[in-house]
Design an enzyme around this catalytic site. Structure first.
Site, PDB file in Angstrom:
ATOM      1  N   THR B  10       0.828  -1.212   0.000  1.00 26.36           N
ATOM      2  CA  THR B  10       0.000   0.000   0.000  1.00 26.36           C
ATOM      3  C   THR B  10       0.862   1.262   0.000  1.00 26.36           C
ATOM      4  O   THR B  10       0.712   2.132  -0.865  1.00 26.36           O
ATOM      5  CB  THR B  10      -0.908   0.003   1.246  1.00 26.36           C
ATOM      6  OG1 THR B  10      -1.708  -1.188   1.202  1.00 26.36           O
ATOM      7  CG2 THR B  10      -1.816   1.218   1.270  1.00 26.36           C
ATOM      8  N   VAL B  11       1.766   1.365   0.968  1.00 24.16           N
ATOM      9  CA  VAL B  11       2.550   2.589   1.098  1.00 24.16           C
ATOM     10  C   VAL B  11       3.617   2.673  -0.008  1.00 24.16           C
ATOM     11  O   VAL B  11       3.847   3.737  -0.580  1.00 24.16           O
ATOM     12  CB  VAL B  11       3.194   2.683   2.496  1.00 24.16           C
ATOM     13  CG1 VAL B  11       4.014   3.962   2.631  1.00 24.16           C
ATOM     14  CG2 VAL B  11       2.115   2.645   3.573  1.00 24.16           C
ATOM     15  N   LYS B  87       7.085   1.537  12.431  1.00 27.36           N
ATOM     16  CA  LYS B  87       7.187   1.902  13.847  1.00 27.36           C
ATOM     17  C   LYS B  87       7.716   0.756  14.700  1.00 27.36           C
ATOM     18  O   LYS B  87       8.437   0.979  15.664  1.00 27.36           O
ATOM     19  CB  LYS B  87       5.848   2.419  14.370  1.00 27.36           C
ATOM     20  CG  LYS B  87       4.743   1.396  14.466  1.00 27.36           C
ATOM     21  CD  LYS B  87       3.367   2.028  14.642  1.00 27.36           C
ATOM     22  CE  LYS B  87       2.820   2.571  13.352  1.00 27.36           C
ATOM     23  NZ  LYS B  87       2.316   1.592  12.378  1.00 27.36           N
ATOM     24  N   GLY B 116       1.025   8.851  10.579  1.00 29.84           N
ATOM     25  CA  GLY B 116       0.747   8.760   9.140  1.00 29.84           C
ATOM     26  C   GLY B 116       1.049  10.076   8.449  1.00 29.84           C
ATOM     27  O   GLY B 116       2.181  10.548   8.461  1.00 29.84           O
ATOM     28  N   GLY B 169     -10.971  -1.524   5.079  1.00 28.40           N
ATOM     29  CA  GLY B 169      -9.510  -1.513   5.005  1.00 28.40           C
ATOM     30  C   GLY B 169      -8.858  -0.700   6.110  1.00 28.40           C
ATOM     31  O   GLY B 169      -7.657  -0.458   6.079  1.00 28.40           O
ATOM     32  N   GLU B 172      -6.810  -4.439  10.055  1.00 29.25           N
ATOM     33  CA  GLU B 172      -6.249  -5.613   9.398  1.00 29.25           C
ATOM     34  C   GLU B 172      -7.026  -6.872   9.780  1.00 29.25           C
ATOM     35  O   GLU B 172      -7.828  -6.861  10.712  1.00 29.25           O
ATOM     36  CB  GLU B 172      -4.772  -5.749   9.797  1.00 29.25           C
ATOM     37  CG  GLU B 172      -3.972  -4.575   9.252  1.00 29.25           C
ATOM     38  CD  GLU B 172      -2.494  -4.688   9.557  1.00 29.25           C
ATOM     39  OE1 GLU B 172      -1.935  -5.757   9.322  1.00 29.25           O
ATOM     40  OE2 GLU B 172      -1.927  -3.689  10.030  1.00 29.25           O
ATOM     41  N   ASP B 183      -0.099  -0.609  18.803  1.00 31.39           N
ATOM     42  CA  ASP B 183       0.312   0.321  17.751  1.00 31.39           C
ATOM     43  C   ASP B 183       0.476   1.738  18.316  1.00 31.39           C
ATOM     44  O   ASP B 183       1.484   2.413  18.064  1.00 31.39           O
ATOM     45  CB  ASP B 183      -0.755   0.301  16.646  1.00 31.39           C
ATOM     46  CG  ASP B 183      -0.489   1.322  15.561  1.00 31.39           C
ATOM     47  OD1 ASP B 183       0.271   1.000  14.630  1.00 31.39           O
ATOM     48  OD2 ASP B 183      -1.026   2.442  15.640  1.00 31.39           O
ATOM     49  N   LYS B 187       3.996   4.209  18.954  1.00 29.79           N
ATOM     50  CA  LYS B 187       4.101   5.599  18.499  1.00 29.79           C
ATOM     51  C   LYS B 187       4.532   6.511  19.646  1.00 29.79           C
ATOM     52  O   LYS B 187       5.340   7.423  19.449  1.00 29.79           O
ATOM     53  CB  LYS B 187       2.773   6.044  17.893  1.00 29.79           C
ATOM     54  CG  LYS B 187       2.494   5.340  16.558  1.00 29.79           C
ATOM     55  CD  LYS B 187       1.060   5.537  16.094  1.00 29.79           C
ATOM     56  CE  LYS B 187       0.858   4.888  14.724  1.00 29.79           C
ATOM     57  NZ  LYS B 187      -0.576   4.821  14.350  1.00 29.79           N
ATOM     58  N   GLY B 283      -3.273   5.132   5.608  1.00 32.08           N
ATOM     59  CA  GLY B 283      -3.723   5.162   4.222  1.00 32.08           C
ATOM     60  C   GLY B 283      -2.541   5.371   3.293  1.00 32.08           C
ATOM     61  O   GLY B 283      -1.503   5.894   3.690  1.00 32.08           O
TER      62      GLY B 283
END
Lengths: 379, 379
Positions: B10-11, B87, B116, B169, B172, B183, B187, B283
């Site tokens: 994706t990224v 991360k 992001g 989306g 996950e 997550d 961060k 995204g």
């Protein structure tokens, strides 16, 4: 490395204090008016600063166009980096000063000129390198936000909240630049130049908050709406659009949670999406912190790039419905969707109309001695 | 200048596309798994990248600890700048990789790993150079924010909004890292290291949103409160505090206007005051935009500085009142200010209690097979 400071008012003192505690930088000579050199570090001659080989950068926080413009040019000519908080100076002479800085291989940065402590121009300049900025703006004047918030929260009238803002130091003795939207307009000029390489210098539409009354606020509140003074900018063909006007937002809009003298700066990147920055838009330490941030990042960023040119703003493509309160005998000039009589006035929401047309209708009515308040209605 | 990309998910695709339109940079070879080299620019050997003299920088967007860690080390050893969105990698090996980058005179940046598209770590790194960061954190996980917002807006239960988030989306197939707060915790680890030169590696308190029910949400709403999953960090003596937990906010709090999968990152500077950054936390294009922003600013900024060390987090000084819903037979372990019975449970607000103590009480109850939900109550 020594940083000279031009001006020792609210922001200048803050910059001095921050530099005393900043790794790698220290305060150098401070320029004050002749006769005010009551400390050894205060000087009254710009020559003493530009000829001092230990001075690596100059922070201009004196305000006004002259002599600030001449002094900044002298500093750049002497190969000193310059950081300024002076939005009037950058709006008037920024392109020329940036060009001089480029020729001399030094930086000319002005984060503090737009958003105070909110690092808006810095982030915009970085984003513009790799993303397409689709629009920008937001709440860029803390004085008027304080006043609008106080009117809504406390039901007070315009004159009362203006006095309150002055008593708290949020508004100046002559508040015209803030309440007329001129301060916000200068900020959007700079933001457009940073994002689009286009500095709009005329063709603006600008409406401040001077016409708002407690009755207007009571009516918005009954409709569940909140008023904010909003600056808007973006691309418009070969030019940019750039305007300032009151806008009404529904209760769940993020703008409504911007209270007191805070700022909310936004840009919408094609890739990054909407990015919003919130913080204190004025005040000694917030503004000084933006000056010192720029001083720490000298050499890594250009705010006005070589391609930057002056343009005439083009707001013709910007169209909104407006809330209008106008003298009953002038109401026929508008296509109201819905309205009601309120004493000698009519209030309601009019069909979408272009920004310059709305501003012209209001100016015409005022020139005829009539009274009107208007605010765009956010969908 | 060519940028190699490790990973084409994706990224990675977003970074590739953005580099095609970025002045001064262009996409170089893209590392994919063997057998996936279906285009000439795709390679399956890291050696091909580190030995390519045209490759100036590497964007690592493959995720996971290995082989990402080895590949990043190889790139740095070869004198390539590295930018990563990973991360987990930075939390686990960031200090060592930053040290290697420093030795090789190249940059190691990871804005995209926290927030992001929101340029949080970049601004935090700059602010930390000249200001004292009093606290930091915010809404740093978009998946859980989407779920909490949907539960509140639509009255749905946890399982339904999780399925909705997966269908869109935003979550996950295995959502554990998001819904457990892991997550968000990673961060805040990075943010603490950037702001304080202290990377907390244990001693955390972490509570996700897995225990929340529609009945809990209905009860907050009746109280006029909104739940958000909040990460908090700040100085704590020689260490830092760092924890993740649900927090309840009154309706006018800015956190309540952060809807859908948006992020809200904050820091409080001694001079700058509170600075808030809002935007899309995940995204393809938002995250890619953060990677490309870092690529445009190589050489001008260090995120993990030489002084950065690993510490054990210390949350003992962080004390809040909590909203608690717990099995009736366990309610006696709490000092409720006010509570009511609700079926076999008791719900209400307990007197202020230290974060580690609250988290331990909840863990103990769960280990005994009991059920509990808790959220700090913002004053």
């Amino acid at each position: 490395m020594k940083v000279a400071i031009l001006g020792f008012g609210t922001v200048g003192v803050g910059v001095y204090e921050m530099l005393e505690n900043c790794a790698g930088l220290e305060p150098g000579p401070v320029l004050v008016r002749p006769g005010k050199e009551d400390k050894p570090f205060k000087v009254s001659s710009m020559e003493a600063i530009v000829n001092d080989p230990e001075v690596y950068a100059v922070a201009e926080v004196m305000g006004g166009i002259e002599p600030a413009n001449s002094y900044v040019a002298m500093a750049l000519e002497a190969g000193k980096h310059v950081v300024t908080s002076n939005k009037a100076l950058v709006a008037a002479h920024g392109i020329e000063l940036a060009e001089l800085a480029r020729r001399k291989g030094v930086s000319f940065l002005f984060s503090a000129a737009c958003g105070g402590g909110v690092p808006f121009l810095h982030n915009l300049a970085i984003a513009a390198q790799s993303d397409k900025i689709l629009s920008l703006g937001g709440i860029l004047n803390g004085t008027t936000n304080f006043m609008l918030d106080a009117m809504q929260a406390e039901g007070k009238d315009y004159g009362d909240v203006l006095k309150q803002a002055q008593a708290l130091g949020y508004a100046e003795a002559d508040p015209t630049a803030d309440v007329s939207g001129l301060d916000a307009l200068r900020k959007i000029m700079l933001a457009c130049a940073v994002a689009y390489d286009k500095l709009p210098v005329d063709g603006f539409s600008r409406e401040g908050i001077e016409s708002i009354t407690a009755a207007d606020v009571a009516d918005f509140q009954a409709r569940g709406l909140t008023c904010r003074l909003i600056t808007s900018g973006g691309p418009a063909g070969a030019s940019v659009y750039a305007y300032v006007e009151p806008v009404l937002f529904p209760a769940n809009a993020p703008e409504c949670s911007v209270v007191k003298n805070f700022n909310m700066a936004k840009y919408n990147g094609e890739n990054a999406g909407a990015i919003v920055l919130l913080g204190q838009g004025a005040g000694r330490y917030p503004t000084a912190s933006a000056v010192v941030r720029d001083l720490c990042g000298l050499g890594s960023l250009e705010m006005f790039r070589p391609a930057c040119v002056k343009v005439r703003a083009n707001n013709a493509g910007c169209v909104h419905p407006y809330y209008v309160r106008v003298d009953a005998d002038k109401a026929g000039r508008f296509s109201f969707r819905e309205c009601r009589a309120d004493g000698d006035s009519v209030r309601g929401v009019v069909e979408p109309i272009a920004v310059p047309q709305m501003h012209k209708l209001a100016n015409d009515i005022r020139q005829e001695g009539g009274s009107i308040f208007f605010a765009a209605v956010e969908a």
